[in-house]
Motif scaffolding. Sequence first.
Motif, PDB file in Angstrom:
ATOM      1  N   VAL A  35      -7.806  -1.211  11.278  1.00 60.19           N
ATOM      2  CA  VAL A  35      -8.185  -0.189  10.289  1.00 60.19           C
ATOM      3  C   VAL A  35      -7.139  -0.121   9.177  1.00 60.19           C
ATOM      4  N   LYS A  36      -5.862  -0.146   9.554  1.00 64.02           N
ATOM      5  CA  LYS A  36      -4.796  -0.144   8.542  1.00 64.02           C
ATOM      6  C   LYS A  36      -4.899  -1.383   7.650  1.00 64.02           C
ATOM      7  N   SER A  37      -5.175  -2.526   8.251  1.00 59.51           N
ATOM      8  CA  SER A  37      -5.296  -3.760   7.474  1.00 59.51           C
ATOM      9  C   SER A  37      -6.438  -3.660   6.463  1.00 59.51           C
ATOM     10  N   ALA A  38      -7.558  -3.084   6.878  1.00 54.87           N
ATOM     11  CA  ALA A  38      -8.707  -2.939   5.974  1.00 54.87           C
ATOM     12  C   ALA A  38      -8.373  -2.010   4.811  1.00 54.87           C
ATOM     13  N   ILE A  39      -7.675  -0.913   5.113  1.00 56.08           N
ATOM     14  CA  ILE A  39      -7.290   0.031   4.056  1.00 56.08           C
ATOM     15  C   ILE A  39      -6.358  -0.633   3.054  1.00 56.08           C
ATOM     16  N   MET A  40      -5.336  -1.313   3.561  1.00 53.66           N
ATOM     17  CA  MET A  40      -4.340  -1.904   2.672  1.00 53.66           C
ATOM     18  C   MET A  40      -4.871  -3.125   1.934  1.00 53.66           C
ATOM     19  N   ALA A  41      -5.750  -3.894   2.579  1.00 50.78           N
ATOM     20  CA  ALA A  41      -6.353  -5.034   1.878  1.00 50.78           C
ATOM     21  C   ALA A  41      -7.143  -4.548   0.665  1.00 50.78           C
ATOM     22  N   SER A  42      -7.885  -3.466   0.840  1.00 50.78           N
ATOM     23  CA  SER A  42      -8.644  -2.886  -0.271  1.00 50.78           C
ATOM     24  C   SER A  42      -7.695  -2.388  -1.355  1.00 50.78           C
ATOM     25  N   SER A  43      -6.632  -1.714  -0.948  1.00 52.96           N
ATOM     26  CA  SER A  43      -5.654  -1.198  -1.910  1.00 52.96           C
ATOM     27  C   SER A  43      -5.003  -2.327  -2.691  1.00 52.96           C
ATOM     28  N   TRP A  44      -4.616  -3.391  -2.001  1.00 59.03           N
ATOM     29  CA  TRP A  44      -3.939  -4.512  -2.660  1.00 59.03           C
ATOM     30  C   TRP A  44      -4.859  -5.260  -3.612  1.00 59.03           C
ATOM     31  N   VAL A  45      -6.124  -5.451  -3.219  1.00 66.37           N
ATOM     32  CA  VAL A  45      -7.068  -6.139  -4.100  1.00 66.37           C
ATOM     33  C   VAL A  45      -7.189  -5.385  -5.423  1.00 66.37           C
ATOM     34  N   LEU A  46      -7.321  -4.061  -5.339  1.00 58.38           N
ATOM     35  CA  LEU A  46      -7.419  -3.237  -6.547  1.00 58.38           C
ATOM     36  C   LEU A  46      -6.110  -3.264  -7.338  1.00 58.38           C
ATOM     37  N   ALA A  47      -4.979  -3.143  -6.637  1.00 58.81           N
ATOM     38  CA  ALA A  47      -3.681  -3.073  -7.308  1.00 58.81           C
ATOM     39  C   ALA A  47      -3.328  -4.388  -7.997  1.00 58.81           C
ATOM     40  N   TYR A  48      -3.602  -5.513  -7.339  1.00 58.50           N
ATOM     41  CA  TYR A  48      -3.270  -6.816  -7.926  1.00 58.50           C
ATOM     42  C   TYR A  48      -4.119  -7.085  -9.166  1.00 58.50           C
ATOM     43  N   GLN A  49      -5.395  -6.705  -9.115  1.00 56.11           N
ATOM     44  CA  GLN A  49      -6.253  -6.892 -10.283  1.00 56.11           C
ATOM     45  C   GLN A  49      -5.764  -6.038 -11.448  1.00 56.11           C
ATOM     46  N   ALA A  50      -5.383  -4.796 -11.150  1.00 60.25           N
ATOM     47  CA  ALA A  50      -4.877  -3.906 -12.198  1.00 60.25           C
ATOM     48  C   ALA A  50      -3.568  -4.423 -12.767  1.00 60.25           C
ATOM     49  N   LEU A  51      -2.678  -4.899 -11.894  1.00 57.05           N
ATOM     50  CA  LEU A  51      -1.377  -5.388 -12.340  1.00 57.05           C
ATOM     51  C   LEU A  51      -1.518  -6.613 -13.239  1.00 57.05           C
ATOM     52  N   LYS A  52      -2.544  -7.399 -12.983  1.00 57.81           N
ATOM     53  CA  LYS A  52      -2.773  -8.588 -13.805  1.00 57.81           C
ATOM     54  C   LYS A  52      -3.155  -8.209 -15.238  1.00 57.81           C
ATOM     55  N   HIS A  53      -3.843  -7.055 -15.403  1.00 58.22           N
ATOM     56  CA  HIS A  53      -4.389  -6.691 -16.699  1.00 58.22           C
ATOM     57  C   HIS A  53      -3.643  -5.548 -17.401  1.00 58.22           C
ATOM     58  N   LEU A  54      -2.681  -4.934 -16.717  1.00 54.95           N
ATOM     59  CA  LEU A  54      -1.953  -3.805 -17.295  1.00 54.95           C
ATOM     60  C   LEU A  54      -0.454  -4.067 -17.262  1.00 54.95           C
ATOM     61  N   PRO A  55       0.321  -3.436 -18.162  1.00 55.79           N
ATOM     62  CA  PRO A  55       1.783  -3.566 -18.124  1.00 55.79           C
ATOM     63  C   PRO A  55       2.362  -2.949 -16.851  1.00 55.79           C
ATOM     64  N   ILE A  56       3.426  -3.538 -16.348  1.00 55.88           N
ATOM     65  CA  ILE A  56       4.060  -3.005 -15.135  1.00 55.88           C
ATOM     66  C   ILE A  56       4.616  -1.607 -15.382  1.00 55.88           C
ATOM     67  N   THR A  57       4.989  -1.325 -16.636  1.00 58.23           N
ATOM     68  CA  THR A  57       5.531  -0.011 -16.962  1.00 58.23           C
ATOM     69  C   THR A  57       4.441   1.051 -17.041  1.00 58.23           C
ATOM     70  N   ILE A  58       3.176   0.665 -16.940  1.00 58.82           N
ATOM     71  CA  ILE A  58       2.068   1.613 -16.816  1.00 58.82           C
ATOM     72  C   ILE A  58       1.606   1.701 -15.363  1.00 58.82           C
ATOM     73  N   VAL A  59       1.488   0.544 -14.721  1.00 55.26           N
ATOM     74  CA  VAL A  59       0.991   0.500 -13.342  1.00 55.26           C
ATOM     75  C   VAL A  59       1.929   1.245 -12.386  1.00 55.26           C
ATOM     76  N   THR A  60       3.223   0.970 -12.466  1.00 58.33           N
ATOM     77  CA  THR A  60       4.174   1.537 -11.514  1.00 58.33           C
ATOM     78  C   THR A  60       4.218   3.068 -11.555  1.00 58.33           C
ATOM     79  N   PRO A  61       4.264   3.686 -12.744  1.00 62.27           N
ATOM     80  CA  PRO A  61       4.252   5.150 -12.758  1.00 62.27           C
ATOM     81  C   PRO A  61       2.971   5.770 -12.212  1.00 62.27           C
TER      82      PRO A  61
END
Length: 299
Positions: free
Chosen positions: A78-104
């Motif tokens: 269950v933890k793996s499923a939650i974090m896999a979903s979180s990472w997929v969304l986060a990595y896609q966002a990080l690819k398209h947004l500045p790190i100084t926007i994503v991190t905050p």
Amino acid sequence: MWMYLGLLAALFLGLHNLCKKHAVQGNEVFPVLLGTVSSGFIFIASFYLLAKVYPDYALNNGYYFQDISYKTHAYIFVKSAIMASSWVLAYQALKHLPITIVTPIRSAGPFFTFIGAIVIYKEQPNFYQWIGFFLIIFSVILYSKIGKKEGINFKRNKWIFAIIGATFLGASSGLYDKFLIQHVQLNPQTLQFWFCFYTILILLVILSITWFPFPEKRKAFKFRWSIIAVGVLLQAADYFYFKALQDPEALIMLLSAIKRSQIIIAVVLGGIIFKEQNKRKKLVPLAGILIGVFLILYS
């Protein structure tokens, strides 16, 4: 002691975020994610093999691995499923947004954890902790205003919603971690090993649909040293974080906030390395987030 372990986790997370930004720039996101989790798994698996070959040595040196039931395996999945979903969304966002926007924006995670800690674990915040958390949220809103100057519309940009979703899922996983560590009584290395194993299986299913069947996508993937670094740094951060959670007195709401101090590395060094815009203006909400974290830590 658990607060110091939380600060160590924040240090490795900050370095992890810098390497992650380098890994995803102009690259296919899903294979990068699979590569980072796999490199982290190989790192942990080396200790797993040593523990199986030399069990007494592993036990004496604190890195033995527990034998767990099928029910516990289900909990970890269950933890793996939650974090896999979180990472997929986060990595896609990080690819398209500045790190100084994503991190905050990710810094708003403690707010969700804060609410969950009150409702689920009955942790009791005081007046200054309330002020600290709302100061963090206000600072994140201020970042959104600065982000518009970089052509990022926070109401219409889908990657903003992706990073918000990733933040919520990440906070949910943080609350779940306390359950796994303190109630199921998993030690850090056992949780890390099986968590990585199941996450890799989930990602392989995703890639079998979105990446493996497409030759042009496979050719577009670029392997970089930072992919390995991301996996190893994340495992180091998780180890110290889980060790902190093993302390019965550890408060998940405070640990979540302490981890946000990683933004010093991400915003300051990240802004310099990746030459992102409006670095000076971003120091104002950065200060707000740091003051919020300070109030939570020292209240």
